[in-house]
Design an enzyme around this catalytic site. Sequence first.
Site, PDB file in Angstrom:
ATOM      1  CE  LYS B  66      19.057  -5.260  35.354  1.00  0.00           C
ATOM      2  NZ  LYS B  66      18.874  -4.447  36.642  1.00  0.00           N
ATOM      3  CB  SER B 141      22.252  -2.226  36.139  1.00  0.00           C
ATOM      4  OG  SER B 141      21.240  -2.660  36.977  1.00  0.00           O
ATOM      5  CB  SER B 165      19.147  -0.776  38.646  1.00  0.00           C
ATOM      6  OG  SER B 165      20.418  -0.869  39.087  1.00  0.00           O
TER       7      SER B 165
END
Lengths: 463, 464
Positions: B66, B141, B165
């Site tokens: 990420k 996210s 997330s």
Amino acid sequence: MEEIKVGLEVHVQLVTLRTKLFCSCSSDYRGKPPNVNICPVCTGLPGSMPALNRKAVEEALKVVLMLNAQPYETSYFFRKTYFYPDLPKNFQITQYDKAGGYPLAHDGSLKLSNGKTVRIERIHLEEDPGRIYYEGSRATARYSLIDYNRSGIALIEIVTAPDMSSPEEARDFVERLTTILSDVGINVKDYEGALRVDVNVSYAGGERVEVKNVTGAASVEKAIVYEAFRQKTMYEKGIKVVRETRAWDEKRRITIASRGKEFEAEYRYMPEPDLPPVTVTESLIQKVKDEIGGSQEERYRELISDGINEELAKKISSDKDLFNVYEKIKFYEPSLKQLAANVLANEISYLIKRYSIKNLPEDVSGLAEILQNYKMIPDHESAVAYLKKWMDGERVKVSLKTVSAEDLHDDIMQTISENYDKIKNLEYSKKFEFLMGILIKKFGKENKKVLVEELTKVLNKTK
Amino acid sequence: MNLEGYTLQLILKEIENGNLSPEDVNEFYHRRSADLNRVLNAYITLLDPEKSRPEGDLKGIAIAIKDNISTKGVRTTCASKMLENYIPPYDATAVSSLKKHGGSLLGKTNMDEFAMGSSGENSAFGPTRNPLNREYVTGGSSSGSAAAVAADMAPIALGSDTGGSVRAPASFTGIIGFKPSYGAVSRYGLIAYANSLEVIGILGKSVQDVSLLFKMIAGKDPMDSTSVNVELMEKNISKPRILVIKSFVELSADEVKKEFYSSIGKLESAGFEINYADKFSLTDYMLSAYYTIACAEASTNLSRYDGIRYGPKVESAGNWRDYISRARSFFGPEVKARIMMGTFILSAGYYETYYLRALQLRKIIKQEFEKIISGYDAVYVPTMPVLPWRIGNAIEDPKIAYAADVLTVLPNLTGSPAISLPVGKVREFFVGGQFIGLKDEDMKVLKVAEMAENVLQVKKSGRN
């Protein structure tokens, strides 16, 4: 003159630490090229996290104890948010006494020379920001440069109550504090900018004005003299003094309005979520107590009670290192204490200054050897050379004055004549033994061989 | 060669057996990613495959990371214009742990800007698209990490979980998403959004895959004072004792509820012991506590982005206030909103009213959770109360996205481990269910989830 009230916020760098408060970067930043002692933590790079230097807590506790302050068992770090280019995260990690927080310690005191006690409200740990560098002057520089070498250096902030009522008292406070700090090894005088003071002054019960970043005891006094005068003038003209932050201009010796009105609200304090609370246990306090030993006053009293004169005692007690050496010599050979005090206060103090020597050796056996043979060392110059050798950590072997046969002849004749009544009826061997005893005492064992030779010659001639 | 549906464990086994080479594997994922990224937008930065093959358990296999996790020499943008060109000079501890185990970098995945969002739409690099239906959101996210794993653009991926997330996008894309206990994985190098809530998590194709990677990155780190050593020994559970909180299930949409209850039936008949609690008394306060704490922390975390050190060049004309508002205009609207909320929350006079109360609430919620879970191995509830929505819908009404977090924030408030796995199917989408455990009992929830995975077999297409 109406009454003025002065309170101080003294920022002290913990110069005894080798690394910064929240990372392992070197804390030795003076005279270094810009941005060499930096890492993701002290430059606040995204994703970096602070990790507390436990040694900083111990060093801070030394000051806490010397100022008779009470450590909190649990204290917290907070974020103090404000925008400034030298603050890489745009918040400073500090400790806070509101919003559910506790600083490292509270309620201490310091006694001034005039006997008055200044209350210390709190002592807390925090990080130093970086430094802004302006090419030329601040007004003319086309850009500002930022050096983060200082960013993250461990500071303690000592906050006093507004208990001082004159510029002189404030100066005295800073001077006394400086001595106390050096008692625990924090020699702020040796490091430029290691002690910085924010001065709060109010005149005739008016609003308080904060004068930021005053360096050194003498400037603290001057800044307050000016600020008190400025406020007095306004008061007499009927102008209201506003609560504000001003800066001290060392060159022009005036204070200048630096920021607008400032309220605590703007700092948006919140607990630092990346750091667990700081715990101070009883055993840690005991450990720190053992390390700091006594104060200068206690050292002075001990020297005086040992029969050392006031002048020497004053000199030795002012330096913890000198005093420690004195104590060790005293333990090693009590009869040497007077000589040790003399040499420490004079020759050794001179050498420390002359060669900027930072630490004296832990092992004092070399020094003891020098002191034991002190009278036999041919001249003062060689004595100083021996002392220097010991201070440099080298092995010291004192080789004494060697005497020649000719030199001895007269001394032997004199000894015989002085003791003629005692030896005239003794037989040879007893006579020889008696005289040798006196001569060895006088010239040392090292010269035994030549003494035996010479004495034999003399006695054989006179037989 | 086609590795579609391959789990990481299968890949490693095939390499061990000599049927696959690490170069082939990395080549496959790289080519497929380059190809699909044009439509799915899962990666912000896709790296060229590494030539040298590191030693270690991972045999050089490239992993998706990420883009809020710092990677030395590889730009780390947080999907923000503000960090568009930021190249960290250091690796996050989790990344260096993976490298030590022989892992390499496949690329940096798309996300909601600074991890703020539940849909994957708040990215300066455009929304991530759901591989199950490209008109729909992936959830966020960690949107790119989820899309990459779901679309076989990566064998496994790291994400971060502040309020769901990792689990939300795992649920919306039909994969496994594991949020470890708070502190179980070092956060050093994870670009902070809400420090006291978040942790690095793992998105993968099987529970065993995420468990394998978890053990590689877990452990106390001197650089992260909040990190801890959690027990990593495999747990043996013969009959999992599960607690279902009914009020949580009732917050969900009908189609989610139906699939979830049917999964409970399957688990029960497979020998799971299912118990019910009517409600969790503090349900109504969870979102408020979560957003209050998260926004407050975010507002200070993000104050360093002032245009001096990061972000596009800002004209320095005008006064400081003009300058700072120009510099901070590079944040997206969601980030700005949360900074403003956080700034307000921390202002004098409001700090006690909002922030301190939220901290107290968190404490009470934690106590309440510890009470309710005692005697059980895990709590079982749906991950998301709704199915993925069309891209653009939540932007019109942000409350849709906030409400979608209601079931995922609890483990972040309590520091618990939680794992989401597909437990049902509605049209092309999956319904995710999550097992939540007691803090530091990560191996227990992983074991329960693995048993549930074997029972439910929702994704039959995958080769195990």
